[in-house]
Design an enzyme around this catalytic site. Structure first.
Site, PDB file in Angstrom:
ATOM      1  N   GLU A 176      46.163 -25.419   2.874  1.00  0.00           N
ATOM      2  CA  GLU A 176      46.148 -24.077   2.320  1.00  0.00           C
ATOM      3  C   GLU A 176      47.564 -23.648   2.006  1.00  0.00           C
ATOM      4  OE1 GLU A 176      43.676 -21.549   2.116  1.00  0.00           O
ATOM      5  OE2 GLU A 176      42.117 -23.034   2.521  1.00  0.00           O
ATOM      6  N   ASP A 185      35.031 -17.936   6.938  1.00  0.00           N
ATOM      7  CA  ASP A 185      35.544 -18.268   5.609  1.00  0.00           C
ATOM      8  C   ASP A 185      35.641 -19.780   5.404  1.00  0.00           C
ATOM      9  OD1 ASP A 185      39.131 -17.698   6.093  1.00  0.00           O
ATOM     10  OD2 ASP A 185      37.574 -18.296   7.498  1.00  0.00           O
ATOM     11  N   HIS A 227      44.562 -22.443  -3.061  1.00  0.00           N
ATOM     12  CA  HIS A 227      44.579 -21.003  -2.855  1.00  0.00           C
ATOM     13  C   HIS A 227      45.953 -20.375  -2.960  1.00  0.00           C
ATOM     14  CE1 HIS A 227      40.709 -21.760  -0.448  1.00  0.00           C
ATOM     15  NE2 HIS A 227      40.445 -21.583  -1.710  1.00  0.00           N
TER      16      HIS A 227
END
Lengths: 381, 603
Positions: free
Chosen positions: B203, B72, B431
């Protein structure tokens, strides 16, 4: 030295494979004295440092713990912070108002309460929405809080026995006041039904009142063996109508709520020792889904489970059915850590949460070793 | 005002893939190029149309940086470089460069060979892509060009994972990739110095979790293995050669020793060779404990763990086997799985994520019946002929399936620790859903007094930076300015000064004009302006001049006005001369002359 600590940990962890079905160990940034369920899946914790801002967090239990079927396919072991907010002072007590997204807190050294909105789906922030004034000001101990079980948002609060009132949260109106002459410090306050309240005093006496009636509360004296300097903590069980009182000397007395004057049902000398003078952290509680069992924390770094059905009418020594030593074992200072709170899961019979002074929070589902070994039945669930 | 722009590519609330664009000091950098593992179509690739509608990306990007080998984060790299087109430098650490192509090839095989997909990169594309990679060492500053420099920091998480510091001039950004703040058995914890970047990008996925301890995860693993062994079952643990395999082996070895267990533990030899090979190459990337072990003995020399032979899979009784590959998609682990799946006493423990299309993925989604390709020898007809059928048979999955996550990630506390370490001026979390992150944003803003940005995918955040540009000032100039008197220099009260700014290579200095001219080898030129004013005055020239002098003296108080013997009046440095017009003696012409530096006088 570190190697030794690691080894001890390994021993306990390896032992834990047999004695726990589930075990989760977390480290909060700051210790909590609050473990309050807001649903079967969410629990609130809050900081109590004297400086600056303390966090109030609503945590969602790990999915793996809650999964019943297909537990093996779920890898999720972490707490999720679903809502969070900041309090200006320490948060020593927190009560969730059932049926709402409202909670009430107290800082442990004044009588006023803060009212909070725990937040919904549209925001993850816990916001202060107001306050509830207490009785006298300058109270050293801080108020105990109990939330009325019905959906009317009312809260019972007070630090002393002559200062207990039931306040409607939205209007601030006092709906009921406990009519008592003597002023005793309280160690607990709870609703056993929607209208019967029980107040436990630090010196060991119990007050039972019906808030629908203006009559004075029924008073039950401290257990006969109680001495001047002894402190008492109380918990009443709504489902079994039983009351337990625990003293700082380790004496535990069980009574029938409906027959308080009739003397103790049973008692025992527990395997505990009062450490230090801080009595703020002691908690004794009946298991909601495991008959006759109680949990005790705050005397040391352990949480103990006792089966009261084994107790006799005369005072004899007893040993715990189970002891959770996780906080002591994983702390950097095994002698210095103290459990600050514990809470039984409302439905799962042997699942508990416990918190300690080093910021650790554990979630554990213990195995009844003696039942497992002897093949005999558990205390009925 | 100078600004840095950050755009996470992707759409809506997609969290499955990392690909972030940063524009800083005129440079464009792509951070990670991940594949979204949840999609089967083009949505799995990042949307590069943000950079350019069609055509190659080379001229739009100065470099691409990959943080670690998880798909990812790097899964779309060959697609980007070979199918969309990018020929510029791709930076990643040495271990990432070694491991990436293996995972990409595995992934490609599964997607193309097993699932029959067509719009996908080829093996050759993976090779061509890796040719563009420039490997990074930890803490070593690399000049991408004469303005852009990057530096890698240890991130923990997996072997070779790095956080990267990007600097252009005096603006900088740090991107964390995936990291963890608590060391585990084979990797250390992330570390960065107080580099004070303008933006720290991280993140948000784990920012609102509080992680269960590593010990509890290990306990669960041991408990499950023990329970299976006790009931006589066999345990299969499919692993990738690197990472958790070694850790889990150490765990089991310690446990077996402590509990005096007798059941055999095996691992496939392919695993040992590969793992030893990589650990040897990248020993500096592991933590102290592993390094010590490695030096003392061969890492895979265990008392209770032995090399596996395929015939052992048929042995009766309990056993534990570590086998590759990790997602049960081929090879030895799949073979063993097929043999053991039908017995409910057995167990398979999946220690990581499985890509769609693999058996691992299917069983983790609860599938209990699998279609497997098989070969069965039905009848031996003669010495030379055997009737063999290729079958598609159903496999009943009766064994216990356990999914365990051992991956090391930072949590809410970890993010705060990292911010404390790096001291960024701004925080940016990608995200996440803004509505679910308000508390964390408030917490960061409150504790560190910095802004916390949370762009949605596809949304650009512009952060205004306040870079301080350091300029050297010459001692002479400084002395001169001090001599002028007045208040001491104060950042809140700017004051005018005269000097010349010289830019040489990357440094700036401020010197006096004379010194600047000397350095440049130029002669000083003086500009003098003149203008003529006509006025009617019957007096003589000197008288007119005197009258002007007297008048000016009365209205211009505070200025130096002189009547000089050479027939001029000077107001500061402005010279005034009077002369009569040739045609008419009553018409006087005043000649005013001043140099360029004169400050304006108000009359």
């Amino acid at each position: 030295m570190e190697e030794d600590l690691d080894n001890i940990l390994d021993d306990w962890f390896i032992e834990s494979i047999k004695i726990y079905k589930d075990l989760h160990v977390y480290q909060l940034e700051n210790p909590t004295q609050v473990l309050e369920w807001t649903s079967g899946r969410n629990v609130c914790v809050a900081g109590y440092t004297s400086s600056s801002k303390n966090e109030i967090l609503e945590l969602h239990l790990p999915l793996k713990l809650l999964a019943d079927k297909n537990k093996g396919l779920c890898a999720e072991r972490d707490f999720k912070v679903v809502h969070g907010g900041f309090a200006d002072g320490p948060v020593r007590r927190l009560r969730h108002i059932p049926g709402t997204r409202c909670a009430v807190t107290n800082d442990g050294h004044s009588s006023s309460l803060q009212v909070w909105d725990l937040g919904g789906d549209d925001s993850d922030v816990i916001r202060r929405t107001g306050s509830v004034e207490g009785g006298r000001t300058g109270s050293v101990r801080g108020s105990r809080i109990a939330a009325r079980p019905s959906s009317q948002p009312q809260v019972l609060h007070g630090a002393q026995s002559d200062d207990v009132r039931l306040t409607e949260i939205t209007s601030g109106r006092t709906v009921y006041k406990l009519e008592v002459d003597s002023s005793d410090a309280l160690s607990s306050l709870q609703f056993v039904t929607d209208s019967i309240v029980v107040a436990g005093c630090c010196k060991g006496s119990i007050l039972v009142a019906d808030i629908r009636s203006p009559a004075a509360p029924q008073v039950c004296c401290p257990p006969a063996s109680s001495a001047e300097s002894v402190l008492w903590w109380t918990d009443a069980s709504a489902s079994s109508s039983r009351l337990i009182r625990l003293s700082s000397c380790g004496q535990a007395v069980v009574s029938e709520l409906r027959m308080l004057g009739g003397g103790a049902v049973c008692q025992a000398q527990l395997d505990i020792q009062m450490r230090g003078s801080d009595s703020e952290d002691v908690v004794v509680s009946w298991a909601p889904a495991l008959d006759d069992c109680i949990a005790v924390s705050g005397f040391s770094g352990a949480v103990q489970i006792y089966n009261t059905s084994l107790w006799k009418s005369d005072l004899q020594e007893t040993t715990p059915l189970f002891q959770h030593r996780g906080h002591m074992v994983s702390s950097q200072q095994p002698d210095g850590v103290l459990t600050t709170a514990h809470a039984w899961h409302p439905e799962r019979p042997r699942t508990l949460l416990s918190a300690a002074s080093d910021g650790s929070v554990h979630v554990w589902d213990w195995v009844n070793q003696s039942a497992a070994e002897s093949g005999s039945a558990d205390p009925p669930t | 005002m100078p600004e840095i722009k950050v755009t996470p590519l992707g759409a809506g609330q997609d969290v499955g893939r990392s690909c972030i664009l940063v524009s800083i000091g005129g440079k464009n950098i792509m951070l990670d190029c991940g594949m979204h593992m949840g999609y089967n179509d083009d949505r799995r690739f990042p949307d590069f149309s943000y950079i350019t509608q069609n055509g190659r990306l080379t001229e739009f990007l100065d470099c691409v940086i990959i943080s670690h080998f998880h798909l990812d984060h790097c899964g779309a790299l060959p697609y980007m470089s070979e199918m969309v087109g990018y020929d510029g430098p791709i930076y990643m650490t040495h271990p990432t460069k070694a491991i990436c192509p293996i995972l990409l090839e595995d992934f490609r095989k599964i997607t193309v060979d097993k699932k029959g997909e067509t719009n996908f990169f080829t093996s050759q594309m993976i090779k061509d892509c890796m040719k563009k990679v420039i490997p990074l060492n930890l803490h070593q500053t690399v000049q991408v060009d004469d303005e852009l420099e990057i530096k890698a920091y240890y991130a923990g998480h997996v072997l070779g994972a790095a956080m990267v510091h990007i600097k252009v001039g005096s603006e900088s950004v740090v991107y964390t990739g995936d990291y963890n703040m608590t060391p585990d058995r084979h990797l250390g914890a992330a570390w960065i110095d107080k580099c004070r970047p303008d933006i720290l990008i991280s993140e948000s996925t784990y920012a609102t979790t509080i992680r269960d301890s590593k010990r509890c995860r290990e306990r669960d693993f041991l408990k499950k293995v023990h329970e299976s062994i006790e009931r006589g079952g066999k345990v299969l643990i499919p692993v990738f050669a690197l990472g958790r395999a070694q850790e889990l082996c150490i765990l089991l070895e310690t446990f077996w020793e402590r509990m005096n267990l007798k059941a055999p533990i095996y691992f496939s030899t392919g695993l040992t060779e590969k793992a030893n090979h990589y650990y040897k190459l990248f020993i500096t990337w592991t933590n102290q404990k592993i390094r010590k072990t490695f030096v003392q003995r061969n890492m895979f020399e265990f008392k209770h763990i032995k090399a596996f032979d395929r015939s052992y899979a048929d042995n009766p009784g309990p056993m534990v086997v570590f086998a590759t590959p990790g997602m049960l998609h081929a090879g030895q682990s799949l073979q063993i799985f097929k043999k053991w799946a039908g017995n409910e006493k057995n167990m398979v423990i999946m220690p990581g994520y499985c890509v769609q299309g693999t058996i691992g993925h299917k069983i983790l989604n609860g599938q209990r019946k699998l279609e497997m390709e098989g070969r069965a020898t039905v009848r031996k007809l003669s010495f030379t002929f055997t009737l063999t059928f290729f079958l598609l048979c159903n496999l009943d999955v009766k064994l216990q399936v356990e999914y365990m996550s051992f991956s090391a990630h930072a949590d809410a506390k970890g993010i705060m620790q990292l911010i404390r370490m790096a001291e960024p001026r701004n925080m940016l979390l990608v995200h996440g859903e803004a509505v679910k992150m308000e508390f964390l944003k408030g917490k960061i803003e409150q504790e560190f007094s910095i802004n916390c940005y949370m762009p949605a995918n596809g949304e650009t955040t512009t952060v205004t930076t306040n870079p301080s540009v350091p300029v050297d000032i010459s001692l002479n100039l400084l002395k001169r300015e001090m001599a002028l008197g007045g208040p001491l220099p104060d950042p809140k009260k700017p004051r005018t000064m005269h000097g010349t700014l010289i830019m040489k290579e990357n440094s700036l200095k401020l010197v006096s004009s004379e010194q600047a001219l000397k350095e440049l080898g130029l002669n000083e030129h003086q500009l003098r302006f003149t203008c003529r004013v006509q006025l009617q005055d019957p007096h003589s020239d000197p008288d007119t001049l005197h009258r002007i002098y007297t008048h000016l003296k009365s209205v211009l108080k505070g200025y130096t006005i002189q009547h000089l013997p050479d027939g001029t009046v000077m107001v500061e440095s402005i010279v005034i001369k009077v002369s009569s017009s040739a045609e008419d003696p009553n018409t006087k012409v005043l000649l005013l002359s001043w140099s360029y530096q004169v400050t304006f006088l108000r009359c």
